[in-house]
Design a protein around this motif. Structure first.
Motif: not given
Ligand SMILES: CC(C)(COP(=O)(O)OP(=O)(O)OC[C@H]1O[C@@H](n2cnc3c(N)ncnc32)[C@H](O)[C@@H]1OP(=O)(O)O)[C@@H](O)C(=O)NCCC(=O)NCCS
Length: 179
Positions: A14, A67, A90, A94-95, A99-100
């Motif tokens: 990130y 994302g 996202i 990749y959900r 990650l969100a």
């Protein structure tokens, strides 16, 4: 999670949006236009990204942008500092990997560091995934907005109070001092 340095969840890193990188802007814009139900003009992202790059974060799989969260901070009725999360997406591949949550956590931490009083956003009433995600951070449903989106769906307005000012009546608050 430190905001200044890039941080990682598993293999994914990130970092803050890079305002100097045109390719990054194009990757963000295609992710949003492909996967958000509301059609946003490119000028909307540019307005957010250009004015408040410090409140936008991306998550990468090596060089692939997978994302993004895009936000801003402005005074609200001259008495509170209000953050606003404008877009969160996202890549579908990749959900369900957290990650969100990582992007929202970075946003909340950055806004807390900057003494923001509350964070607001809207999401479709039928977007159970987004509602679960935000409510797990303590966001509260403040209003239902009838036919808010172009697809005619209603929205919930969600608010996360970060300071006492968020739940103090405006009449009892002093105006924010000019910087
Ligand atoms: C909503 C969205 C951002 C979630 O991204 P994600 O990386 O898959 O979310 P996370 O893995 O971090 O999930 C965190 C929490 O959100 C909730 N959640 C996420 N997706 C969900 C789903 N499909 N159904 C139910 N809950 C869901 C869960 O509470 C989850 O926690 P858990 O894994 O402990 O159950 C993603 O589905 C997306 O990009 N959707 C399209 C764009 C959109 O709707 N954006 C939000 C509009 S404001």
């Amino acid at each position: 999670m430190s905001v200044a340095a890039a941080s990682k969840i598993g293999e994914y890193s990130y970092r803050q949006f890079n305002v100097q990188d045109q390719n990054e802007f194009h990757s963000i814009s295609s992710l949003i236009s492909n996967h958000l139900s509301e059609p946003y003009s490119i000028y909307v992202y540019w307005y957010f990204l250009n004015n408040w790059p410090q409140y936008s974060f991306v998550v990468m799989d090596e060089s692939r942008l997978i994302g993004v969260v895009i936000s801003k901070v402005e005074p609200h009725r001259e008495v509170r500092s209000r953050g606003y999360i404008g877009m969160l997406v996202i890549d579908p591949e990749y959900r369900n990997k957290g990650l969100a949550s990582g992007l929202v956590k970075l946003t909340i931490e950055k806004m807390q560091q900057d003494n923001v009083d509350e964070i607001m956003l809207e999401t479709e009433v039928i977007n159970q995934g987004a509602l679960n995600l935000y409510e797990s951070f303590g966001f509260l449903r403040a209003k239902r907005l009838y036919r808010y989106y172009l697809n005619t769906h209603d929205a919930f307005r969600l608010i996360l109070p970060l300071s006492d000012k968020s739940h103090t009546r405006i009449a009892f608050l002093d105006p924010i001092a000019d910087e």
